[in-house]
Design a protein around this motif. Structure first.
Motif, PDB file in Angstrom:
ATOM      1  N   MET A   1       0.854  -1.189   0.000  1.00  0.00           N
ATOM      2  CA  MET A   1       0.000   0.000   0.000  1.00  0.00           C
ATOM      3  C   MET A   1       0.890   1.238   0.000  1.00  0.00           C
ATOM      4  O   MET A   1       1.768   1.406   0.845  1.00  0.00           O
ATOM      5  N   LYS A   2       0.636   2.089  -0.986  1.00  0.00           N
ATOM      6  CA  LYS A   2       1.428   3.301  -1.081  1.00  0.00           C
ATOM      7  C   LYS A   2       1.037   4.276   0.017  1.00  0.00           C
ATOM      8  O   LYS A   2      -0.144   4.462   0.301  1.00  0.00           O
ATOM      9  N   LYS A   3       2.049   4.922   0.615  1.00  0.00           N
ATOM     10  CA  LYS A   3       1.786   5.808   1.744  1.00  0.00           C
ATOM     11  C   LYS A   3       2.283   7.200   1.430  1.00  0.00           C
ATOM     12  O   LYS A   3       3.289   7.400   0.742  1.00  0.00           O
ATOM     13  N   ASN A   4       1.585   8.182   1.979  1.00  0.00           N
ATOM     14  CA  ASN A   4       2.007   9.572   1.912  1.00  0.00           C
ATOM     15  C   ASN A   4       3.338   9.723   2.656  1.00  0.00           C
ATOM     16  O   ASN A   4       3.579   9.049   3.666  1.00  0.00           O
ATOM     17  N   PRO A   5       4.245  10.601   2.193  1.00  0.00           N
ATOM     18  CA  PRO A   5       5.524  10.787   2.895  1.00  0.00           C
ATOM     19  C   PRO A   5       5.364  11.117   4.376  1.00  0.00           C
ATOM     20  O   PRO A   5       6.181  10.695   5.212  1.00  0.00           O
TER      21      PRO A   5
END
Length: 398
Positions: A1-5
């Motif tokens: 799952m891609k995450k915000n920085p």
């Protein structure tokens, strides 16, 4: 799952291994403790030896120091408090209720007595005072719940008849609590100090003093060997929200390795000063339990068989010296700094009106202004020279 920085900064995708072997244990700073799963959350209890549930209940950092203090003092369970006085308050609030009676030595630590007087006024706890050198002056009643001991006593440094007092308390099923800051777990074992294996029930220790060693950390401990007593204290500790800083704990943990060396060095320096102080005509009395002329020397000698004693010595000035003159002596000191506490590297001095601090008559104490010296890590010859020059200033002003 891609995450915000931003999320990645909080939930780092990669973590370095958490455990390596180092001289000093890792430092844990925590309020929130993360549970692995719901089983870990619910299959735990506050009375577990190591209850990792919230920062106030303990972390590996605080439990490590607690275990070391327990080993030092000869107990089995330890609780840490923000100061020595807060550790004392924990004991008083845990075991004293309305109508209970508590006995305190006449030379006890002043703020402890003030706290007990406050409990007496507000909640009806009855405070009785005894002479620590006269066991007969301790006359417990059926309501007596707690006996406070100090070895040696505050400021005037009388060493009590510890064996007889503990035996009498045990015969009446009374809890014994010892302020062990002076002995620090090094002068004697409070949980086994006689051939009969006599033991106090609880020790309180101002870790601010020798365990810290730097005059820069405030902390206290409460140690016991009895699990039921520990659980009572632990529950009160939790309900009062007592906690200590992980950084402060790490500082004390770091200092423990040198504690014995520092204690012995300050003890030996104090004995060197004791011999010199006894030769000075300005003082009518020098107070230290290791002095063979001291009224409590025998009691000290039978308990502290290795000859250890803290770095404290008090003197009573001849009555001819006024308060202003004694203040002038204190102000003239250069190496001795005017300040409370002890156990740090810098020698300290403090003056007292001892007659105003005692509620009983003590014939062994001379009249006059009392000055207490707390010996640091300076060379004793330099400290003696400082005392000598301050006495010369005193004489020059008379």
């Amino acid at each position: 799952m891609k995450k915000n920085p931003q999320t990645q900064l909080i939930h780092a995708p990669r973590k370095a291994p958490q455990y390596v072997v180092t001289v000093q244990p890792p430092l844990y700073r925590a309020s929130t403790i993360i549970f692995d799963n719901t089983d870990a959350l619910f299959n735990r209890h506050w009375s577990d030896d190591y209850d990792y549930s919230y920062g106030t209940h303990g972390t590996p950092t605080t439990f490590t120091l607690g275990d070391n203090i327990t080993q030092l003092e000869g107990g089995q369970y330890c609780l840490l408090a923000p100061s020595g006085l807060s550790a004392i308050h924990l004991v008083n609030s845990c075991f004293l209720s309305q109508g209970d009676e508590v006995w305190v030595a006449d030379n006890m630590y002043g703020p402890n007595l003030e706290h007990l007087r406050d409990l007496e006024q507000r909640y009806g706890v009855k405070v009785q005072v005894y002479n620590p050198l006269d066991v007969e002056s301790f006359q417990p009643s059926n309501n007596t719940k707690l006996l406070w001991l100090e070895a040696a006593g505050s400021v005037t440094l009388e060493f009590p008849n510890l064996k007889a007092l503990v035996k009498k308390a045990q015969a009446h099923h009374i809890l014994t609590a010892l302020d062990n800051t002076w002995g620090a777990g090094l002068a004697f074992n409070a949980f086994d100090f006689s051939d009969d294996h006599l033991s106090v029930d609880i020790t309180v220790h101002a870790l601010t003093k020798y365990p810290s060693g730097g005059a820069d950390i405030l902390m206290g401990s409460v140690v016991t060997r009895d699990q039921a007593l520990h659980h009572q204290l632990y529950r009160s500790h939790a309900l009062q929200g007592l906690s200590v800083s992980g950084d402060d704990v790490a500082q004390i943990q770091r200092s423990l390795a040198s504690m014995h060396v520092r204690y012995q060095a300050q003890s030996q320096s104090t004995l060197s000063l004791l011999d010199w102080l006894k030769q000075q005509p300005h003082f009518s009395q020098v107070l230290h339990p290791a002095d063979p002329d001291n009224i409590s020397h025998t009691y000290w000698q039978e308990i502290c068989q290795d000859g250890n004693s803290a770095g404290l010595v008090s003197v009573v000035f001849q009555e001819k010296y006024s308060l202003a003159e004694v203040r002038g002596f204190c102000d003239a000191l250069q190496l001795f700094k005017l300040g409370f506490s002890w156990g740090g590297p810098v020698s300290l001095v403090m003056l007292y009106h001892i007659q105003q601090m005692r509620s009983l008559q003590h014939s062994h104490l001379h009249k006059g202004i009392l000055v207490r010296f707390c010996i640091g890590l300076e060379d004793p010859a330099d400290l003696i020279a400082d005392l000598a020059q301050a006495l010369s200033v005193l004489e020059a002003k008379i």
